[in-house]
Design a protein around this motif. Structure first.
Motif, PDB file in Angstrom:
ATOM      1  N   MET A 293       0.843  -1.195   0.000  1.00  0.00           N
ATOM      2  CA  MET A 293       0.000   0.000   0.000  1.00  0.00           C
ATOM      3  C   MET A 293       0.880   1.247   0.000  1.00  0.00           C
ATOM      4  N   SER A 294       0.668   2.121  -0.909  1.00  0.00           N
ATOM      5  CA  SER A 294       1.435   3.347  -1.048  1.00  0.00           C
ATOM      6  C   SER A 294       0.841   4.446  -0.163  1.00  0.00           C
ATOM      7  N   ARG A 295       1.716   5.247   0.430  1.00  0.00           N
ATOM      8  CA  ARG A 295       1.254   6.317   1.306  1.00  0.00           C
ATOM      9  C   ARG A 295       1.592   7.664   0.671  1.00  0.00           C
ATOM     10  N   VAL A 296       0.610   8.519   0.550  1.00  0.00           N
ATOM     11  CA  VAL A 296       0.822   9.858  -0.006  1.00  0.00           C
ATOM     12  C   VAL A 296       1.250  10.773   1.126  1.00  0.00           C
ATOM     13  N   GLU A 297       2.437  11.361   0.999  1.00  0.00           N
ATOM     14  CA  GLU A 297       2.902  12.280   2.033  1.00  0.00           C
ATOM     15  C   GLU A 297       2.552  13.723   1.697  1.00  0.00           C
ATOM     16  N   ALA A 298       2.471  14.045   0.402  1.00  0.00           N
ATOM     17  CA  ALA A 298       2.135  15.418   0.031  1.00  0.00           C
ATOM     18  C   ALA A 298       1.529  15.457  -1.367  1.00  0.00           C
ATOM     19  N   ARG A 299       0.393  16.131  -1.473  1.00  0.00           N
ATOM     20  CA  ARG A 299      -0.204  16.372  -2.788  1.00  0.00           C
ATOM     21  C   ARG A 299       0.506  17.557  -3.422  1.00  0.00           C
ATOM     22  N   PRO A 300       0.487  17.650  -4.735  1.00  0.00           N
ATOM     23  CA  PRO A 300       1.125  18.784  -5.417  1.00  0.00           C
ATOM     24  C   PRO A 300       0.501  20.116  -4.978  1.00  0.00           C
ATOM     25  N   ILE A 301       1.336  21.127  -4.877  1.00  0.00           N
ATOM     26  CA  ILE A 301       0.868  22.444  -4.437  1.00  0.00           C
ATOM     27  C   ILE A 301      -0.218  22.989  -5.363  1.00  0.00           C
ATOM     28  N   ALA A 302      -0.163  22.690  -6.659  1.00  0.00           N
ATOM     29  CA  ALA A 302      -1.191  23.174  -7.595  1.00  0.00           C
ATOM     30  C   ALA A 302      -2.572  22.657  -7.190  1.00  0.00           C
ATOM     31  N   GLU A 303      -2.650  21.393  -6.769  1.00  0.00           N
ATOM     32  CA  GLU A 303      -3.937  20.832  -6.324  1.00  0.00           C
ATOM     33  C   GLU A 303      -4.415  21.514  -5.039  1.00  0.00           C
ATOM     34  N   ILE A 304      -3.500  21.731  -4.110  1.00  0.00           N
ATOM     35  CA  ILE A 304      -3.852  22.380  -2.843  1.00  0.00           C
ATOM     36  C   ILE A 304      -4.353  23.797  -3.111  1.00  0.00           C
ATOM     37  N   LEU A 305      -3.648  24.550  -3.963  1.00  0.00           N
ATOM     38  CA  LEU A 305      -4.059  25.926  -4.258  1.00  0.00           C
ATOM     39  C   LEU A 305      -5.417  25.974  -4.945  1.00  0.00           C
ATOM     40  N   ALA A 306      -5.711  25.016  -5.807  1.00  0.00           N
ATOM     41  CA  ALA A 306      -7.025  24.969  -6.466  1.00  0.00           C
ATOM     42  C   ALA A 306      -8.121  24.736  -5.438  1.00  0.00           C
ATOM     43  N   GLU A 307      -7.875  23.841  -4.480  1.00  0.00           N
ATOM     44  CA  GLU A 307      -8.862  23.574  -3.420  1.00  0.00           C
ATOM     45  C   GLU A 307      -9.067  24.821  -2.557  1.00  0.00           C
ATOM     46  N   VAL A 308      -7.973  25.472  -2.195  1.00  0.00           N
ATOM     47  CA  VAL A 308      -8.055  26.671  -1.353  1.00  0.00           C
ATOM     48  C   VAL A 308      -8.782  27.782  -2.096  1.00  0.00           C
ATOM     49  N   ALA A 309      -8.519  27.943  -3.392  1.00  0.00           N
ATOM     50  CA  ALA A 309      -9.181  28.993  -4.178  1.00  0.00           C
ATOM     51  C   ALA A 309     -10.689  28.804  -4.202  1.00  0.00           C
ATOM     52  N   ASN A 310     -11.152  27.564  -4.191  1.00  0.00           N
ATOM     53  CA  ASN A 310     -12.590  27.305  -4.143  1.00  0.00           C
ATOM     54  C   ASN A 310     -13.179  27.689  -2.793  1.00  0.00           C
ATOM     55  N   ALA A 311     -12.435  27.444  -1.725  1.00  0.00           N
ATOM     56  CA  ALA A 311     -12.935  27.713  -0.378  1.00  0.00           C
ATOM     57  C   ALA A 311     -12.694  29.156   0.055  1.00  0.00           C
ATOM     58  N   VAL A 312     -11.554  29.715  -0.347  1.00  0.00           N
ATOM     59  CA  VAL A 312     -11.153  31.068   0.072  1.00  0.00           C
ATOM     60  C   VAL A 312     -10.731  31.821  -1.177  1.00  0.00           C
ATOM     61  N   PRO A 313     -11.633  32.601  -1.776  1.00  0.00           N
ATOM     62  CA  PRO A 313     -11.327  33.243  -3.058  1.00  0.00           C
ATOM     63  C   PRO A 313     -10.465  34.503  -2.945  1.00  0.00           C
ATOM     64  N   ASP A 314      -9.575  34.522  -1.966  1.00  0.00           N
ATOM     65  CA  ASP A 314      -8.692  35.672  -1.790  1.00  0.00           C
ATOM     66  C   ASP A 314      -7.336  35.375  -2.427  1.00  0.00           C
ATOM     67  N   GLU A 315      -6.377  36.288  -2.293  1.00  0.00           N
ATOM     68  CA  GLU A 315      -5.099  36.157  -2.992  1.00  0.00           C
ATOM     69  C   GLU A 315      -4.027  35.499  -2.125  1.00  0.00           C
ATOM     70  N   VAL A 316      -3.490  34.374  -2.589  1.00  0.00           N
ATOM     71  CA  VAL A 316      -2.385  33.709  -1.908  1.00  0.00           C
ATOM     72  C   VAL A 316      -1.108  34.453  -2.280  1.00  0.00           C
ATOM     73  N   ILE A 317      -0.365  34.930  -1.261  1.00  0.00           N
ATOM     74  CA  ILE A 317       0.850  35.698  -1.532  1.00  0.00           C
ATOM     75  C   ILE A 317       2.122  34.976  -1.084  1.00  0.00           C
ATOM     76  N   GLY A 318       1.966  33.853  -0.401  1.00  0.00           N
ATOM     77  CA  GLY A 318       3.146  33.116   0.030  1.00  0.00           C
ATOM     78  C   GLY A 318       2.806  31.683   0.376  1.00  0.00           C
ATOM     79  N   VAL A 319       3.779  30.791   0.161  1.00  0.00           N
ATOM     80  CA  VAL A 319       3.597  29.374   0.453  1.00  0.00           C
ATOM     81  C   VAL A 319       4.877  28.848   1.099  1.00  0.00           C
TER      82      VAL A 319
END
Length: 71
Positions: free
Chosen positions: A1-27
């Motif tokens: 069984m493979s374990r995911v330690e981190a999803r790509p930042i592009a996927e995370i930012l897309a999810e956050v943009a749906n929930a919080v439509p403000d401007e991400v300025i740092g990661v």
């Protein structure tokens, strides 16, 4: 069984943009201790439409919101 330690930042930012439509300025990507275990987290700095600076921490493996607070 493979374990995911981190999803790509592009996927995370897309999810956050749906929930919080403000401007991400740092990661940041770092290891953090949560509930007795070490996990990878993305720390996002976001400027809200009203000018507030927000800090949001997202579990990198599950995209679950861990912390959201004014910075």
């Amino acid at each position: 069984m493979s374990r995911v330690e981190a999803r790509p930042i592009a996927e995370i930012l897309a999810e956050v943009a749906n929930a919080v439509p403000d401007e991400v300025i740092g990661v940041e990507f770092e290891r953090a201790r949560r509930r007795g275990a070490e996990v990878w987290v993305y720390q996002l700095k976001i400027i809200a439409k009203d000018g507030r600076l927000l800090k949001v921490e997202v579990d990198a493996a599950t995209d679950r919101l861990l912390v959201a607070e004014e910075d």
